[in-house]
Design an enzyme around this catalytic site. Structure first.
Site, PDB file in Angstrom:
ATOM      1  N   LEU A 181      38.960  39.466  32.084  1.00 52.81           N
ATOM      2  CA  LEU A 181      37.604  39.735  31.620  1.00 52.81           C
ATOM      3  C   LEU A 181      36.548  39.623  32.732  1.00 52.81           C
ATOM      4  CD1 LEU A 181      35.689  40.264  29.224  1.00 52.81           C
ATOM      5  CD2 LEU A 181      35.603  37.783  28.855  1.00 52.81           C
ATOM      6  N   LEU A 218      50.992  37.007  51.632  1.00 49.74           N
ATOM      7  CA  LEU A 218      49.848  37.941  51.609  1.00 49.74           C
ATOM      8  C   LEU A 218      50.091  39.146  50.688  1.00 49.74           C
ATOM      9  CD1 LEU A 218      48.725  37.930  55.387  1.00 49.74           C
ATOM     10  CD2 LEU A 218      47.904  36.503  53.499  1.00 49.74           C
ATOM     11  N   TYR A 247      55.919  36.927  32.265  1.00 49.10           N
ATOM     12  CA  TYR A 247      55.099  36.020  33.086  1.00 49.10           C
ATOM     13  C   TYR A 247      55.033  34.641  32.439  1.00 49.10           C
ATOM     14  CZ  TYR A 247      50.935  33.637  34.759  1.00 49.10           C
ATOM     15  OH  TYR A 247      50.074  32.677  35.248  1.00 49.10           O
ATOM     16  N   LYS A 286      56.688  30.777  33.560  1.00 54.47           N
ATOM     17  CA  LYS A 286      56.001  29.480  33.682  1.00 54.47           C
ATOM     18  C   LYS A 286      56.736  28.409  32.881  1.00 54.47           C
ATOM     19  CE  LYS A 286      52.616  30.675  36.358  1.00 54.47           C
ATOM     20  NZ  LYS A 286      52.570  30.162  37.733  1.00 54.47           N
ATOM     21  N   GLY A 318      49.456  41.552  22.449  1.00 51.31           N
ATOM     22  CA  GLY A 318      49.863  40.273  23.034  1.00 51.31           C
ATOM     23  C   GLY A 318      48.753  39.240  23.123  1.00 51.31           C
ATOM     24  N   PHE A 364      43.539  26.660  31.922  1.00 57.89           N
ATOM     25  CA  PHE A 364      43.034  27.557  30.892  1.00 57.89           C
ATOM     26  C   PHE A 364      42.506  28.806  31.635  1.00 57.89           C
ATOM     27  CE2 PHE A 364      44.098  25.887  26.773  1.00 57.89           C
ATOM     28  CZ  PHE A 364      44.889  24.840  27.225  1.00 57.89           C
ATOM     29  N   LYS A 377      51.258  37.180  38.813  1.00 59.97           N
ATOM     30  CA  LYS A 377      50.517  36.649  37.662  1.00 59.97           C
ATOM     31  C   LYS A 377      49.987  37.678  36.665  1.00 59.97           C
ATOM     32  CE  LYS A 377      45.976  36.672  39.784  1.00 59.97           C
ATOM     33  NZ  LYS A 377      44.675  36.057  39.898  1.00 59.97           N
ATOM     34  N   ARG A 409      37.998  31.905  24.605  1.00 58.21           N
ATOM     35  CA  ARG A 409      38.816  31.253  25.632  1.00 58.21           C
ATOM     36  C   ARG A 409      38.065  30.065  26.225  1.00 58.21           C
ATOM     37  NH1 ARG A 409      41.592  34.411  23.573  1.00 58.21           N
ATOM     38  NH2 ARG A 409      43.086  35.891  24.454  1.00 58.21           N
ATOM     39  N   SER A 413      50.231  27.177  33.081  1.00 58.56           N
ATOM     40  CA  SER A 413      49.219  27.979  32.386  1.00 58.56           C
ATOM     41  C   SER A 413      49.207  27.639  30.904  1.00 58.56           C
ATOM     42  CB  SER A 413      49.591  29.456  32.560  1.00 58.56           C
ATOM     43  OG  SER A 413      48.840  30.249  31.693  1.00 58.56           O
ATOM     44  N   ASP A 445      51.920  31.687  52.681  1.00 63.87           N
ATOM     45  CA  ASP A 445      51.644  32.810  51.779  1.00 63.87           C
ATOM     46  C   ASP A 445      52.236  34.081  52.375  1.00 63.87           C
ATOM     47  OD1 ASP A 445      50.110  34.888  50.262  1.00 63.87           O
ATOM     48  OD2 ASP A 445      48.944  33.168  49.567  1.00 63.87           O
TER      49      ASP A 445
HETATM   50  P1  NAD Z   1      46.597  34.935  43.354  1.00 62.23           P
HETATM   51  O1  NAD Z   1      47.457  36.139  43.188  1.00 62.23           O
HETATM   52  O2  NAD Z   1      45.207  35.118  43.805  1.00 62.23           O
HETATM   53  O3  NAD Z   1      47.307  33.922  44.366  1.00 62.23           O
HETATM   54  C1  NAD Z   1      48.716  33.806  44.479  1.00 62.23           C
HETATM   55  C2  NAD Z   1      49.072  33.843  45.963  1.00 62.23           C
HETATM   56  O4  NAD Z   1      50.495  33.739  46.086  1.00 62.23           O
HETATM   57  C3  NAD Z   1      48.664  35.161  46.637  1.00 62.23           C
HETATM   58  O5  NAD Z   1      47.925  34.861  47.815  1.00 62.23           O
HETATM   59  C4  NAD Z   1      49.989  35.852  46.973  1.00 62.23           C
HETATM   60  O6  NAD Z   1      49.911  36.592  48.166  1.00 62.23           O
HETATM   61  C5  NAD Z   1      50.936  34.658  47.077  1.00 62.23           C
HETATM   62  N1  NAD Z   1      52.348  34.964  46.771  1.00 62.23           N
HETATM   63  C6  NAD Z   1      52.835  35.644  45.693  1.00 62.23           C
HETATM   64  N2  NAD Z   1      54.188  35.673  45.749  1.00 62.23           N
HETATM   65  C7  NAD Z   1      54.547  34.984  46.869  1.00 62.23           C
HETATM   66  C8  NAD Z   1      55.793  34.677  47.478  1.00 62.23           C
HETATM   67  N3  NAD Z   1      56.942  35.096  46.940  1.00 62.23           N
HETATM   68  N4  NAD Z   1      55.795  33.949  48.613  1.00 62.23           N
HETATM   69  C9  NAD Z   1      54.633  33.541  49.172  1.00 62.23           C
HETATM   70  N5  NAD Z   1      53.424  33.809  48.644  1.00 62.23           N
HETATM   71  C10 NAD Z   1      53.385  34.530  47.511  1.00 62.23           C
HETATM   72  O7  NAD Z   1      46.660  34.126  41.969  1.00 62.23           O
HETATM   73  P2  NAD Z   1      45.792  32.888  41.484  1.00 62.23           P
HETATM   74  O8  NAD Z   1      44.884  33.349  40.405  1.00 62.23           O
HETATM   75  O9  NAD Z   1      45.247  32.150  42.646  1.00 62.23           O
HETATM   76  O10 NAD Z   1      46.937  32.036  40.773  1.00 62.23           O
HETATM   77  C11 NAD Z   1      47.616  30.995  41.448  1.00 62.23           C
HETATM   78  C12 NAD Z   1      48.677  30.409  40.516  1.00 62.23           C
HETATM   79  O11 NAD Z   1      48.050  29.967  39.317  1.00 62.23           O
HETATM   80  C13 NAD Z   1      49.733  31.435  40.084  1.00 62.23           C
HETATM   81  O12 NAD Z   1      50.992  30.775  40.022  1.00 62.23           O
HETATM   82  C14 NAD Z   1      49.288  31.833  38.695  1.00 62.23           C
HETATM   83  O13 NAD Z   1      50.356  32.243  37.891  1.00 62.23           O
HETATM   84  C15 NAD Z   1      48.680  30.528  38.195  1.00 62.23           C
HETATM   85  N6  NAD Z   1      47.696  30.731  37.110  1.00 62.23           N
HETATM   86  C16 NAD Z   1      46.628  31.565  37.324  1.00 62.23           C
HETATM   87  C17 NAD Z   1      45.711  31.769  36.287  1.00 62.23           C
HETATM   88  C18 NAD Z   1      44.546  32.714  36.454  1.00 62.23           C
HETATM   89  O14 NAD Z   1      43.952  33.106  35.454  1.00 62.23           O
HETATM   90  N7  NAD Z   1      44.160  33.063  37.676  1.00 62.23           N
HETATM   91  C19 NAD Z   1      45.882  31.114  35.061  1.00 62.23           C
HETATM   92  C20 NAD Z   1      46.962  30.268  34.899  1.00 62.23           C
HETATM   93  C21 NAD Z   1      47.869  30.070  35.945  1.00 62.23           C
HETATM   94  N1  UFG Z   2      39.085  41.033  27.389  1.00 60.05           N
HETATM   95  C1  UFG Z   2      38.334  42.126  26.980  1.00 60.05           C
HETATM   96  N2  UFG Z   2      38.211  43.192  27.840  1.00 60.05           N
HETATM   97  C2  UFG Z   2      38.791  43.207  29.073  1.00 60.05           C
HETATM   98  C3  UFG Z   2      39.557  42.076  29.481  1.00 60.05           C
HETATM   99  C4  UFG Z   2      39.684  41.016  28.612  1.00 60.05           C
HETATM  100  O1  UFG Z   2      37.799  42.158  25.881  1.00 60.05           O
HETATM  101  O2  UFG Z   2      38.648  44.210  29.796  1.00 60.05           O
HETATM  102  C5  UFG Z   2      39.195  39.893  26.468  1.00 60.05           C
HETATM  103  C6  UFG Z   2      40.631  39.597  26.058  1.00 60.05           C
HETATM  104  O3  UFG Z   2      40.988  40.399  24.938  1.00 60.05           O
HETATM  105  C7  UFG Z   2      40.568  38.113  25.745  1.00 60.05           C
HETATM  106  C8  UFG Z   2      39.522  37.583  26.744  1.00 60.05           C
HETATM  107  O4  UFG Z   2      38.771  38.726  27.156  1.00 60.05           O
HETATM  108  O5  UFG Z   2      40.078  37.888  24.450  1.00 60.05           O
HETATM  109  C9  UFG Z   2      40.144  36.942  27.977  1.00 60.05           C
HETATM  110  O6  UFG Z   2      41.066  37.841  28.561  1.00 60.05           O
HETATM  111  P1  UFG Z   2      41.657  37.649  30.054  1.00 60.05           P
HETATM  112  O7  UFG Z   2      42.555  38.818  30.316  1.00 60.05           O
HETATM  113  O8  UFG Z   2      40.555  37.381  31.003  1.00 60.05           O
HETATM  114  O9  UFG Z   2      42.484  36.297  29.943  1.00 60.05           O
HETATM  115  P2  UFG Z   2      43.718  35.889  29.019  1.00 60.05           P
HETATM  116  O10 UFG Z   2      43.272  34.736  28.180  1.00 60.05           O
HETATM  117  O11 UFG Z   2      44.306  37.050  28.340  1.00 60.05           O
HETATM  118  O12 UFG Z   2      44.800  35.400  30.090  1.00 60.05           O
HETATM  119  C10 UFG Z   2      44.455  34.672  31.269  1.00 60.05           C
HETATM  120  C11 UFG Z   2      45.408  35.032  32.403  1.00 60.05           C
HETATM  121  C12 UFG Z   2      46.793  34.548  32.111  1.00 60.05           C
HETATM  122  C13 UFG Z   2      46.754  33.084  31.795  1.00 60.05           C
HETATM  123  C14 UFG Z   2      45.777  32.801  30.687  1.00 60.05           C
HETATM  124  C15 UFG Z   2      45.645  31.333  30.463  1.00 60.05           C
HETATM  125  O13 UFG Z   2      45.452  36.443  32.590  1.00 60.05           O
HETATM  126  O14 UFG Z   2      47.606  34.721  33.239  1.00 60.05           O
HETATM  127  O15 UFG Z   2      44.489  33.313  31.022  1.00 60.05           O
HETATM  128  O16 UFG Z   2      45.409  30.673  31.650  1.00 60.05           O
HETATM  129  F1  UFG Z   2      47.986  32.694  31.407  1.00 60.05           F
END
Ligand code: NAD
Ligand code: UFG
Length: 331
Positions: A198, A33, A147, A151, A292, A176, A82, A229, A122, A31
């Site tokens: 959220l 960081l 973003y 993916k 969006g 999800f 992300k 969701r 995602s 990582d």
């Molecule tokens: P996060 O940001 O907490 O973790 C990602 C980690 O990757 C971080 O520790 C960051 O320091 C590291 N990183 C970023 N760019 C890097 C690079 N170039 N080289 C090395 N390390 C790097 O995010 P997360 O929520 O744990 O998400 C993990 C993965 O899951 C991501 O690919 C994200 O797109 C995907 N994802 C997350 C969600 C969500 O809602 N959290 C939903 C769908 C998909």
């Molecule tokens: N929402 C609010 N107020 C806020 C934040 C969110 O009402 O302050 C609502 C949004 O409009 C949506 C729901 O809460 O209806 C969920 O929103 P999130 O932002 O928590 O999540 P999303 O579904 O928009 O997207 C997330 C991640 C994306 C990922 C997706 C599916 O941000 O990276 O889930 O995994 F792709």
């Protein structure tokens, strides 16, 4: 098994590391960081009694990647940027980190003979759903931001690599909405600045760090008008990765698998569940829709059940309870 977790210090990677360490695997966290903190290592050791190896490095550094891949059986590729909104303003950074970073990783895997990859995809790849629940056969390609498109590009690149290299195995896990935290409260989701998502926002309102929540839109075609969701506990998601390890070892080719609970909760339902779990009032205001956003999405998780023997077991109350346990321990 020797398992390398790119981005393993982040939210989902660190929870997955716990499950893998507890299952007896050797875990290497790689990582840069950029969105996590080195203190995660101490917390993982406190929780599991084992300290994973850590390499501070960037996935775009091919030489460092090749070194890190020595003796590795499986790569779980979490690393990437992300934030949906940020990606609109910084597309080059997003494509460089996510798409170029994955290409550098794949090249290093080819050079070191590592042929097994689990990728963090995602539900965003489905864009606006035509029908619900979403199955893996539903069309992709309608992502509305850089973003989401990164993916999609990565999924397609992995499919091409599998076609060209019949010994390669790639699983795209389409998450999800992951929320919650480890039940210890030692690790969880702690975004810098004002949260976009959220649950971290709700948790900070409950804690009193933010005054109130803006609910984005109450005129969606959903039962209460707010967005719906498929929220999934991050520990269920972590279990899904552990179950994907034997699958990716024993199969070749490309596959996409949904990881979700298979049911949706509205924003208002989440607020009420969080109030119940935390005992705190969550003040909110109904405001315009967020650009969006889609109205609703939830998945059909039966492919994960069939192929990985995995299904989510934690409830929305568990998710809110654990998120609050993590948040309320903060200063
Ligand atoms: P996060 O940001 O907490 O973790 C990602 C980690 O990757 C971080 O520790 C960051 O320091 C590291 N990183 C970023 N760019 C890097 C690079 N170039 N080289 C090395 N390390 C790097 O995010 P997360 O929520 O744990 O998400 C993990 C993965 O899951 C991501 O690919 C994200 O797109 C995907 N994802 C997350 C969600 C969500 O809602 N959290 C939903 C769908 C998909
Ligand atoms: N929402 C609010 N107020 C806020 C934040 C969110 O009402 O302050 C609502 C949004 O409009 C949506 C729901 O809460 O209806 C969920 O929103 P999130 O932002 O928590 O999540 P999303 O579904 O928009 O997207 C997330 C991640 C994306 C990922 C997706 C599916 O941000 O990276 O889930 O995994 F792709």
């Amino acid at each position: 098994m020797n398992i390398l977790l790119t981005g393993g210090m982040g939210f989902i990677g660190s929870h997955t590391a716990i499950v893998l360490l507890e299952a007896g695997h050797n875990v290497v966290l790689y990582d840069n960081l950029s969105n996590s903190d080195a203190s995660v290592l101490d917390r993982l050791e406190t929780i599991t009694g084992r300290r994973p190896s850590f390499i501070e490095g960037d996935i775009r550094d091919g030489i460092a990647m090749q070194k890190a891949l020595a003796n590795i059986d499986v790569v779980i590729h979490f690393a990437g940027l992300k934030a949906v909104g940020e990606s609109v303003h910084k597309p080059i950074e997003y494509y460089d980190n996510n798409v170029n970073g994955t290409l550098v990783l794949l090249d290093a895997m080819m050079k070191t003979g590592v042929r097994r990859l689990i990728f963090s995809s995602s539900s965003t790849v489905y864009g606006t759903p035509a029908t619900l629940p979403l199955t893996e056969d539903c069309p992709t390609g309608e992502a509305t931001n850089p973003y989401g498109r990164s993916k999609l590009h990565i999924e397609q690149i992995l499919a091409d690599v599998c076609r060209a290299e019949p010994s390669f195995s790639a699983i795209c896990l389409r998450y999800f909405n992951p929320i919650g935290a480890h039940p210890s409260g030692l690790i969880g989701e702690d975004p810098n600045g004002i949260p976009n998502n959220l649950l971290p926002y709700v948790a900070r309102v409950a804690h009193g760090t933010l005054p109130y929540l803006k609910v984005f839109g109450n005129d969606y075609p959903t039962p209460d008008g707010t967005g719906v969701r498929d929220f999934i506990h991050v520990m269920d998601l972590a279990d899904g990765h552990a179950k994907a390890v034997p699958y990716v070892m024993n199969n070749t080719g490309w596959i996409a698998i949904n990881l979700g609970c298979g049911r949706g909760y509205s924003v208002l339902e989440v607020i009420h569940a969080f109030e119940k779990s935390s005992g705190q009032k969550i003040p909110y205001q109904l405001v315009e829709r967020r650009e969006g956003d889609i109205a609703a999405n939830w998945c059909d998780p039966s492919k994960a059940q069939r192929l990985l023997g995995w299904s989510a077991t934690r409830t929305i109350d568990d998710m809110c309870h654990d998120a609050w346990n993590f948040e309320s321990r903060k200063e």
